[in-house]
Design an enzyme around this catalytic site. Structure first.
Site, PDB file in Angstrom:
ATOM      1  N   GLY A  32     -50.984  40.520  -8.573  1.00  0.00           N
ATOM      2  CA  GLY A  32     -49.650  40.051  -8.233  1.00  0.00           C
ATOM      3  C   GLY A  32     -49.107  39.045  -9.216  1.00  0.00           C
ATOM      4  O   GLY A  32     -49.587  38.940 -10.347  1.00  0.00           O
ATOM      5  N   ASN A  33     -48.057  38.311  -8.764  1.00  0.00           N
ATOM      6  CA  ASN A  33     -47.314  37.422  -9.653  1.00  0.00           C
ATOM      7  C   ASN A  33     -46.858  38.235 -10.864  1.00  0.00           C
ATOM      8  O   ASN A  33     -47.129  37.903 -12.018  1.00  0.00           O
ATOM      9  CB  ASN A  33     -48.185  36.219 -10.078  1.00  0.00           C
ATOM     10  CG  ASN A  33     -47.329  35.111 -10.642  1.00  0.00           C
ATOM     11  OD1 ASN A  33     -47.594  34.573 -11.701  1.00  0.00           O
ATOM     12  ND2 ASN A  33     -46.240  34.791  -9.976  1.00  0.00           N
ATOM     13  N   HIS A  45     -45.369  39.978 -13.874  1.00  0.00           N
ATOM     14  CA  HIS A  45     -44.591  39.523 -15.029  1.00  0.00           C
ATOM     15  C   HIS A  45     -44.367  40.703 -15.982  1.00  0.00           C
ATOM     16  O   HIS A  45     -44.806  41.838 -15.689  1.00  0.00           O
ATOM     17  CB  HIS A  45     -45.257  38.333 -15.717  1.00  0.00           C
ATOM     18  CG  HIS A  45     -46.693  38.565 -16.098  1.00  0.00           C
ATOM     19  ND1 HIS A  45     -47.083  39.492 -17.032  1.00  0.00           N
ATOM     20  CD2 HIS A  45     -47.842  37.998 -15.644  1.00  0.00           C
ATOM     21  CE1 HIS A  45     -48.389  39.477 -17.159  1.00  0.00           C
ATOM     22  NE2 HIS A  45     -48.881  38.587 -16.320  1.00  0.00           N
ATOM     23  N   HIS A  79     -47.225  43.092 -16.700  1.00  0.00           N
ATOM     24  CA  HIS A  79     -47.500  44.113 -15.670  1.00  0.00           C
ATOM     25  C   HIS A  79     -46.455  45.232 -15.743  1.00  0.00           C
ATOM     26  O   HIS A  79     -46.778  46.405 -15.540  1.00  0.00           O
ATOM     27  CB  HIS A  79     -47.429  43.497 -14.266  1.00  0.00           C
ATOM     28  CG  HIS A  79     -48.455  42.450 -13.985  1.00  0.00           C
ATOM     29  ND1 HIS A  79     -48.126  41.145 -13.722  1.00  0.00           N
ATOM     30  CD2 HIS A  79     -49.809  42.519 -13.935  1.00  0.00           C
ATOM     31  CE1 HIS A  79     -49.235  40.445 -13.496  1.00  0.00           C
ATOM     32  NE2 HIS A  79     -50.265  41.249 -13.627  1.00  0.00           N
ATOM     33  N   GLN A 121     -63.927  37.736  -7.502  1.00  0.00           N
ATOM     34  CA  GLN A 121     -63.966  37.512  -8.943  1.00  0.00           C
ATOM     35  C   GLN A 121     -63.641  36.066  -9.337  1.00  0.00           C
ATOM     36  O   GLN A 121     -63.531  35.766 -10.518  1.00  0.00           O
ATOM     37  CB  GLN A 121     -63.065  38.509  -9.681  1.00  0.00           C
ATOM     38  CG  GLN A 121     -61.576  38.330  -9.491  1.00  0.00           C
ATOM     39  CD  GLN A 121     -60.799  39.483 -10.118  1.00  0.00           C
ATOM     40  OE1 GLN A 121     -60.756  40.579  -9.562  1.00  0.00           O
ATOM     41  NE2 GLN A 121     -60.184  39.257 -11.264  1.00  0.00           N
ATOM     42  N   ARG A 169     -51.307  32.811 -15.444  1.00  0.00           N
ATOM     43  CA  ARG A 169     -51.800  31.426 -15.528  1.00  0.00           C
ATOM     44  C   ARG A 169     -50.980  30.566 -16.489  1.00  0.00           C
ATOM     45  O   ARG A 169     -51.116  29.345 -16.480  1.00  0.00           O
ATOM     46  CB  ARG A 169     -53.275  31.415 -15.917  1.00  0.00           C
ATOM     47  CG  ARG A 169     -54.170  31.932 -14.788  1.00  0.00           C
ATOM     48  CD  ARG A 169     -55.636  31.662 -15.028  1.00  0.00           C
ATOM     49  NE  ARG A 169     -56.446  31.944 -13.849  1.00  0.00           N
ATOM     50  CZ  ARG A 169     -57.195  33.032 -13.693  1.00  0.00           C
ATOM     51  NH1 ARG A 169     -57.242  33.951 -14.613  1.00  0.00           N
ATOM     52  NH2 ARG A 169     -57.893  33.204 -12.579  1.00  0.00           N
TER      53      ARG A 169
HETATM   54  O1  PAF Z   1     -56.753  41.950 -14.343  1.00  0.00           O
HETATM   55  C1  PAF Z   1     -56.561  41.753 -13.123  1.00  0.00           C
HETATM   56  O2  PAF Z   1     -55.453  41.442 -12.681  1.00  0.00           O
HETATM   57  C2  PAF Z   1     -57.734  41.881 -12.165  1.00  0.00           C
HETATM   58  O3  PAF Z   1     -58.921  41.444 -12.747  1.00  0.00           O
HETATM   59  C3  PAF Z   1     -57.892  43.296 -11.582  1.00  0.00           C
HETATM   60  C4  PAF Z   1     -58.213  44.330 -12.660  1.00  0.00           C
HETATM   61  C5  PAF Z   1     -56.624  43.689 -10.858  1.00  0.00           C
HETATM   62  C6  PAF Z   1     -59.053  43.299 -10.571  1.00  0.00           C
HETATM   63  O4  PAF Z   1     -58.844  42.381  -9.541  1.00  0.00           O
END
Ligand code: PAF
Length: 288
Positions: A31-32, A34, A37, A61, A189
């Site tokens: 999400g978030n 930008h 993405h 993670q 970030r």
């Molecule tokens: O790159 C990311 O945003 C994350 O590490 C992913 C691949 C969506 C897995 O949570």
């Protein structure tokens, strides 16, 4: 655009698309959303009939001292942006949907070697969390192609390996890093950077480009070049986690026989961790 939080609802939508003969592409995100993405989504839309984006801030993670709680969650805004940019299905599951009632007891996926290096060394368990969630997301959606950003190059290689090793019927496509006009790699970030840190941040990629130029100009003392670069970045206020020149497939430190290289870096500016990389091919014949 359909927006669902239940995996069963997503599966029903996807089954209908498959019955209609549509190819399915997936952009997994936390999400978030930008511009970076959106570049993944654009490529997905260009290559697949039906585009799925997942938004899931994956607790597995994040390390205990990392920003899981503070990670920017902007679902309503993300939904609007994705809808405008032609996403067909947004899946934003809860932790319980993804990991069940007892996440701590759920099956984990580990990719040896690649998981232990670089970001894996400084973030123990991080890549097990990534491998585990990606395996689940890929199984939920079963995309023909999944699109991942090359900014997280180690993550990209790791996901490509796990897909091959587990025999998943998914192609993993890497999409070039999107950058601000001053070269800073786009990342959720970056929002954490103060104004001063934001002004300093582009030096990271500038330095990577500098080493790449040195290598193209014939520099083959890779440890020496990396060490000089680390010193310059430290002097500029970066707290270096790692910066090294590696073989682009194994991520082992490069030898002069390697012809495909990647310069990998991770560094803190204040409390913000930035990562970046630059890949380059050199002609081994030039060494003769
Ligand atoms: O790159 C990311 O945003 C994350 O590490 C992913 C691949 C969506 C897995 O949570």
């Amino acid at each position: 655009m359909r927006s669902v939080s239940r995996i069963s609802d997503a599966r029903a939508v996807l089954a209908e698309q498959r019955r209609g003969g549509c190819s399915i592409g997936l952009v997994p995100t936390m999400g978030n959303i930008h511009v970076g993405h959106l570049a993944l989504l654009e490529r997905c839309r260009a290559e697949c009939d039906f585009s799925v984006v997942t938004i899931f801030v994956n607790p597995l993670q994040f390390g205990p001292k990392e920003d899981y709680t503070d990670y920017p969650r902007t679902l309503d805004k993300d939904r609007d942006v994705l809808s405008v940019h032609g996403c067909d299905l947004l899946l934003h599951p809860t932790v319980k949907e993804v990991y069940g009632e007892h996440p701590e007891q759920s099956t984990r996926v580990h990719v040896p070697d690649l998981s232990e290096r670089w970001c894996g060394a400084s973030r123990p368990g991080h890549f097990d969390g990534v491998a585990t969630v990606v395996t689940r997301l890929f199984n939920f959606v079963q995309p023909e192609t999944a699109y991942l950003g090359l900014k997280d190059y180690q993550q990209f290689l790791l996901i490509r390996k796990l897909v091959t090793d587990l025999g998943m019927n998914t192609r993993v496509a890497g999409v070039e890093t999107m950058r601000e006009s001053d070269g800073l790699a786009m990342s959720s970030r970056n929002a954490y950077l103060s104004a001063d840190e934001r002004r300093a941040a582009p030096a990271l990629y500038r330095e990577l480009r500098g080493i790449a130029d040195e290598i193209r100009g014939g520099e083959r003392d890779y440890p020496g070049a990396a060490s000089r670069c680390r010193e310059r970045l430290s002097a500029a206020g970066f707290n270096l986690e790692y910066l090294d020149i590696c073989d682009a497939q194994t991520l082992r430190p490069a030898s002069i026989a390697d012809s495909e290289l990647v310069i990998l870096a991770a560094a803190f500016l204040g409390g913000t961790r930035l990562i970046d990389n630059l890949r380059l091919a050199i002609d081994p014949a030039a060494l003769a």
